[in-house]
Write a protein that holds these residues in place. Structure first.
Motif, PDB file in Angstrom:
ATOM      1  N   UNK A 254      16.967  20.111  57.297  1.00  0.00           N
ATOM      2  CA  UNK A 254      16.988  19.959  58.745  1.00  0.00           C
ATOM      3  C   UNK A 254      17.792  18.729  59.155  1.00  0.00           C
ATOM      4  N   UNK A 255      18.692  18.898  60.100  1.00  0.00           N
ATOM      5  CA  UNK A 255      19.569  17.816  60.540  1.00  0.00           C
ATOM      6  C   UNK A 255      19.257  17.469  61.982  1.00  0.00           C
ATOM      7  N   UNK A 256      18.995  16.192  62.227  1.00  0.00           N
ATOM      8  CA  UNK A 256      18.712  15.727  63.578  1.00  0.00           C
ATOM      9  C   UNK A 256      19.793  14.774  64.077  1.00  0.00           C
ATOM     10  N   UNK A 257      20.930  14.714  63.396  1.00  0.00           N
ATOM     11  CA  UNK A 257      22.010  13.823  63.774  1.00  0.00           C
ATOM     12  C   UNK A 257      23.319  14.443  63.302  1.00  0.00           C
ATOM     13  N   UNK A 258      24.427  13.730  63.511  1.00  0.00           N
ATOM     14  CA  UNK A 258      25.702  14.225  63.023  1.00  0.00           C
ATOM     15  C   UNK A 258      25.676  14.267  61.493  1.00  0.00           C
ATOM     16  N   UNK A 259      26.150  15.354  60.871  1.00  0.00           N
ATOM     17  CA  UNK A 259      26.101  15.447  59.405  1.00  0.00           C
ATOM     18  C   UNK A 259      26.986  14.408  58.737  1.00  0.00           C
ATOM     19  N   UNK A 260      26.543  13.904  57.579  1.00  0.00           N
ATOM     20  CA  UNK A 260      27.326  12.933  56.830  1.00  0.00           C
ATOM     21  C   UNK A 260      28.392  13.608  55.978  1.00  0.00           C
ATOM     22  N   UNK A 261      28.203  14.885  55.674  1.00  0.00           N
ATOM     23  CA  UNK A 261      29.162  15.640  54.858  1.00  0.00           C
ATOM     24  C   UNK A 261      29.581  16.871  55.634  1.00  0.00           C
ATOM     25  N   UNK A 262      30.882  17.119  55.690  1.00  0.00           N
ATOM     26  CA  UNK A 262      31.356  18.280  56.427  1.00  0.00           C
ATOM     27  C   UNK A 262      32.583  18.859  55.728  1.00  0.00           C
ATOM     28  N   UNK A 263      32.691  20.183  55.666  1.00  0.00           N
ATOM     29  CA  UNK A 263      33.840  20.864  55.070  1.00  0.00           C
ATOM     30  C   UNK A 263      33.844  22.298  55.542  1.00  0.00           C
ATOM     31  N   UNK A 264      34.970  22.980  55.370  1.00  0.00           N
ATOM     32  CA  UNK A 264      35.039  24.396  55.715  1.00  0.00           C
ATOM     33  C   UNK A 264      34.318  25.187  54.622  1.00  0.00           C
ATOM     34  N   UNK A 265      33.276  25.937  54.951  1.00  0.00           N
ATOM     35  CA  UNK A 265      32.446  26.601  53.929  1.00  0.00           C
ATOM     36  C   UNK A 265      33.067  27.885  53.385  1.00  0.00           C
ATOM     37  N   UNK A 266      34.298  27.780  52.906  1.00  0.00           N
ATOM     38  CA  UNK A 266      34.989  28.927  52.302  1.00  0.00           C
ATOM     39  C   UNK A 266      35.618  28.466  50.996  1.00  0.00           C
ATOM     40  N   UNK A 267      35.745  29.352  49.995  1.00  0.00           N
ATOM     41  CA  UNK A 267      36.396  28.960  48.745  1.00  0.00           C
ATOM     42  C   UNK A 267      37.843  28.549  48.990  1.00  0.00           C
ATOM     43  N   UNK A 268      38.295  27.503  48.289  1.00  0.00           N
ATOM     44  CA  UNK A 268      39.669  27.019  48.420  1.00  0.00           C
ATOM     45  C   UNK A 268      40.379  27.290  47.114  1.00  0.00           C
ATOM     46  N   UNK A 269      41.325  28.228  47.118  1.00  0.00           N
ATOM     47  CA  UNK A 269      42.036  28.626  45.909  1.00  0.00           C
ATOM     48  C   UNK A 269      43.362  27.876  45.804  1.00  0.00           C
ATOM     49  N   UNK A 270      43.834  27.676  44.566  1.00  0.00           N
ATOM     50  CA  UNK A 270      45.125  27.027  44.375  1.00  0.00           C
ATOM     51  C   UNK A 270      46.230  27.921  44.904  1.00  0.00           C
ATOM     52  N   UNK A 271      47.220  27.306  45.534  1.00  0.00           N
ATOM     53  CA  UNK A 271      48.362  28.057  46.057  1.00  0.00           C
ATOM     54  C   UNK A 271      48.175  28.548  47.477  1.00  0.00           C
ATOM     55  N   UNK A 272      46.969  28.366  48.056  1.00  0.00           N
ATOM     56  CA  UNK A 272      46.758  28.795  49.428  1.00  0.00           C
ATOM     57  C   UNK A 272      47.179  27.697  50.393  1.00  0.00           C
ATOM     58  N   UNK A 273      47.600  28.092  51.559  1.00  0.00           N
ATOM     59  CA  UNK A 273      48.041  27.122  52.571  1.00  0.00           C
ATOM     60  C   UNK A 273      46.963  26.998  53.638  1.00  0.00           C
ATOM     61  N   UNK A 274      46.837  25.795  54.212  1.00  0.00           N
ATOM     62  CA  UNK A 274      45.843  25.555  55.234  1.00  0.00           C
ATOM     63  C   UNK A 274      46.218  26.201  56.556  1.00  0.00           C
TER      64      UNK A 274
END
Length: 274
Positions: A254-274
């Motif tokens: 449970x989070x009651x404040x801004x999260x300390x860790x954040x990222x896009x929750x998708x697999x990141x494969x080599x060779x892919x572009x953002x």
């Protein structure tokens, strides 16, 4: 609808939203558990402890292994045929020795294979339960912990040691009593761990592991990594199924404040572009 009706409508909607969200989360968990059980032809039991936050007053409640947990896990094991494997997913800081031992003995006595999955950590009582399993599957970065007994938040091994280092006439009666209790606790825990390990390991290895894990070799919060667990001779593997990670993502803190860790929750494969 007048202004007051609209206010109460939005108030009730806001009040009920967490309830609906929780119901949807619970349904998603059940589907994820069913997928793993179907994939592995097993019974999946989770023992997951997070720091919960009360919805109205907003204060944190620390969760740990208690008698209610042991009742529920043992009930789940009783409801599982003796020839059905059990997958036990552990995510816990530990808890009551009595409750942890009850679960561990039920795990030990299950006739079919029991696999303990540790995706992040299973400390203290959580490790005690994992030791009773036929094998432990750890994430490469997951940790276990020592199972040395604690008395009044003090390590039993240290209580015994400090009394030994002082002349007996300089030790007060209370400390002598504490040292006596600590010595008994160390013997009892060693015997319990040895009981859990016998049949899983040969007698010499079981004796060695029971000494290392219970007699104060490390501080109680020492993280036993996957590599260290292998070096100790514990029956550990690192091939954690992706489905276990996906299931754990449905048990957010449970989070009651801004999260300390954040990222896009998708697999990141080599060779892919953002």
């Amino acid at each position: 609808m007048n202004g007051l009706d609209i206010f109460w409508f939005f108030f009730m909607a806001a009040a009920l939203q967490p309830v609906f969200r929780q119901k949807m989360l619970e349904a998603a968990r059940q589907r994820a558990i069913q997928r793993i059980e179907k994939m592995r032809n097993s019974r999946v039991i989770l023992l997951v402890h997070r720091q919960e936050t009360m919805s109205l007053l907003g204060f944190p409640v620390m969760k740990f292994i208690d008698i209610n947990d042991s009742e529920q896990v043992i009930r789940a094991i009783h409801m599982t045929d003796s020839d059905v494997p059990i997958d036990l997913i552990l995510h816990t800081p530990g808890g009551l020795v009595l409750a942890s031992l009850q679960i561990a003995r039920a795990v030990k006595n299950h006739k079919a294979k029991v696999t303990a999955f540790v995706p992040h950590y299973a400390m203290s009582g959580g490790t005690l339960i994992a030791l009773a399993a036929d094998e432990i599957v750890m994430d490469r970065h997951a940790v276990l912990g020592p199972v040395d007994p604690q008395l009044n938040n003090l390590p039993a091994a240290s209580i015994v040691e400090v009394v030994k280092k002082k002349p007996i006439n300089e030790v007060d009666d209370q400390s002598i009593i504490m040292a006596d209790m600590a010595e008994k606790a160390l013997k009892q825990m060693k015997a319990s761990v040895l009981e859990l390990l016998k049949g899983r390991y040969d007698d010499k290895k079981a004796e060695e592991l029971s000494m290392i894990m219970t007699q104060g070799k490390w501080t109680h919060d020492h993280p036993i990594t996957f590599e260290e667990a292998k070096e100790l001779g514990l029956n550990v593997r690192e091939d954690m199924p992706d489905e276990v990670y996906q299931l754990m993502s449905l048990y957010p803190q449970p989070v009651r404040r801004e999260p300390a860790v954040e990222f896009l929750p998708i697999p990141r494969k080599s060779g892919t572009k953002g």
